[in-house]
Design an enzyme around this catalytic site. Structure first.
Site, PDB file in Angstrom:
ATOM      1  N   VAL A  92      23.885 -42.739  11.414  1.00 60.18           N
ATOM      2  CA  VAL A  92      24.282 -41.758  10.405  1.00 60.18           C
ATOM      3  C   VAL A  92      23.043 -41.302   9.656  1.00 60.18           C
ATOM      4  CG1 VAL A  92      25.581 -41.393   8.268  1.00 60.18           C
ATOM      5  CG2 VAL A  92      26.615 -42.691  10.139  1.00 60.18           C
ATOM      6  N   ALA A 115      19.036 -42.819   6.273  1.00 57.16           N
ATOM      7  CA  ALA A 115      19.836 -42.972   7.498  1.00 57.16           C
ATOM      8  C   ALA A 115      20.189 -44.443   7.663  1.00 57.16           C
ATOM      9  CB  ALA A 115      19.039 -42.491   8.715  1.00 57.16           C
ATOM     10  N   LYS A 116      21.052 -44.734   8.584  1.00 62.25           N
ATOM     11  CA  LYS A 116      21.343 -46.129   8.933  1.00 62.25           C
ATOM     12  C   LYS A 116      21.986 -46.148  10.299  1.00 62.25           C
ATOM     13  CE  LYS A 116      20.950 -50.221   6.995  1.00 62.25           C
ATOM     14  NZ  LYS A 116      19.931 -50.642   6.003  1.00 62.25           N
ATOM     15  N   GLY A 117      21.817 -47.269  10.980  1.00 56.54           N
ATOM     16  CA  GLY A 117      22.460 -47.442  12.277  1.00 56.54           C
ATOM     17  C   GLY A 117      23.188 -48.759  12.324  1.00 56.54           C
TER      18      GLY A 117
END
Ligand code: NAD
Length: 419
Positions: free
Chosen positions: A62, A107-109
């Site tokens: 995201v 962001a992040k995953g």
């Protein structure tokens, strides 16, 4: 936004955002942009297990907001890493990078998987497959992943290798790499180092006294929790309780932290540490200590246990550990909460320094990195404390931190012409 005890993690972050939006007097359009995300990628991650079977997992990347620079954020492998959690963590990165003043977006995953039973080869296949599925939106000036829960320097090496196979050798595609592949001195300890630095400042502003008279409980003993414990121990704080996903241990006079670290390196857990007593992991959060450091998962201090917390300072080493309802109750009781976007920002700050060093192909020693980190966090703490105590607009350090961060993102987005 209403204060409810059933907010999703992303709604919880946006609850805090809305407080800042009121302080910063944002337009409805700005609120609409910043309470959503720019891009959400959901991918299927099939992994061949060592026994020949295939396990299938869901992964996300995201990207919340990129007004201030390339997207930046860790990747976690955890069963609870669903879309709402990854959105929440991505948005926290936007506010964190803005608060400390590093030129990145948020962001992040995440991959919804419990990797504890995975062999090293299974972990490698999982890492490579996930990275391959998201690689088209990743890039050294586009989106730069880093480690988070259950990912580490080895996982970053596989990510870098996957990118290199497609686009050529590119060290600055990930941060948190091993030193041998272009990692930065000081990166591994950076988040814990920052946690201890802001804890020192919180102790100072609250006039709690000297470290040797103060007790700490730390939830989580992975990268962040163990480094925070080591560095706090070196400063003389008494770490009386620690926990991990397997259990908790305590010692009223203070645990022998170097011996505990050696025990964890050998056994994989804090449990059964000689010279400690086992304790109920839930009781750690309400232990009679001066400082509580949640350094594991989110949403651990909630409406169920907030009233029982006895620490007078909470340093949010983990992301999103205190729900909005608990935050309100604790703030009402004058518990000082150093918010996650400040308390654990040491990691992304040194990730930024790693990226800078990779870009310039010139490397700094650890003293240089730690000095730069300290100056950045000192300024971020001072800015936040000043806003909180001098403007009269923020009811907590968290509100002050969000108000500052949101303002900076709005300014950048407006200058670029999309707000
Ligand atoms: P990690 O995987 O290295 O360690 C996590 C630790 O938490 C382990 O000791 C694990 O056993 C423990 N744990 C898991 N579930 C638990 C539970 N329910 N109760 C008690 N302990 C539990 O992860 P990490 O990198 O140390 O990250 C910890 C937190 O810090 C996360 O919230 C992460 O988002 C945040 N954070 C990490 C970094 C970083 O640089 N690694 C930077 C900023 C924020």
């Amino acid at each position: 936004m209403d204060l409810r005890d059933d907010l999703t993690p992303f709604e919880a972050v946006n609850y805090f955002f809305h407080k800042a939006a009121d302080i910063d007097k944002l337009s409805d359009a700005a609120i609409a942009v910043l309470t959503g995300t720019y891009r959400e990628l959901r991918v299927q991650v099939p992994v061949r297990r060592d026994d020949g079977s295939l396990s299938v997992h869901i992964g996300y990347r995201v990207q919340h907001n990129g007004a201030r620079g390339p997207y930046k954020g860790g990747v976690r492998f955890h069963p609870s890493a669903d879309l709402e959690e990854v959105r929440a963590l991505a948005s926290l990165m936007t506010w964190k990078t803005a608060l400390v003043g590093v030129p990145f977006g948020g962001a992040k995953g995440g991959v919804q998987v419990d990797p504890t039973g995975f062999s090293q080869t299974e972990l490698e296949r999982l890492s490579r497959r996930y990275f391959g599925q998201i690689a088209h939106i990743i890039g050294p000036n586009r989106d730069i992943p880093a480690p988070d829960m259950n990912t580490n320097a080895q996982v970053m090496s596989w990510f870098m290798d996957e990118y290199g196979r497609r686009r050529g050798h590119t060290t600055q595609i990930v941060t948190g790499k091993p030193l041998a592949l272009g990692g930065s001195e000081g990166r591994e300890a950076a988040t814990g180092r920052g946690v201890v630095q802001v804890m020192d400042r919180a102790v100072e502003v609250r006039e709690l006294g000297v470290p040797r008279d103060l007790t700490l409980a730390i939830q989580g003993f992975g990268n962040v929790g163990s480094w925070a414990a080591r560095l706090a121990d070196e400063k003389g704080y008494r770490i009386v309780a620690v926990s991990d996903m397997y259990g908790a241990v305590h010692h009223p006079d203070g645990l022998d932290v170097p011996a505990l670290v050696a025990h964890v390196n050998e056994s994989g857990s804090v449990t059964d540490f000689a010279g400690s007593e086992p304790m109920d992991p839930a009781a750690l959060l309400t232990a009679d200590v001066d400082v509580l450091v949640p350094a594991a998962v989110g949403e651990v201090i909630t409406h169920h246990n907030a009233d029982d917390v006895r620490a007078s300072i909470i340093v949010e080493a983990a992301n999103n550990p205190v729900t909005p309802v608990a935050d309100a109750a604790l703030t009402e009781r004058d518990v000082l909460i150093v918010p996650d976007i400040l308390a654990n920002a040491g990691g992304v700050t040194v990730s930024y320094y790693e990226w800078v060093q990779n870009n310039q192909e010139l490397y700094w020693d650890e003293t240089e990195v730690n000095g730069r980190l300290e100056r950045k966090l000192e300024k971020a703490f001072d800015d936040t404390w000043k806003f909180y105590t001098e403007t009269g607009e923020a009811a907590s350090m968290r509100e002050a931190a969000f108000a500052l961060a949101v303002n900076r993102v709005v300014e950048a987005a407006s200058l670029r012409g999309y707000l």
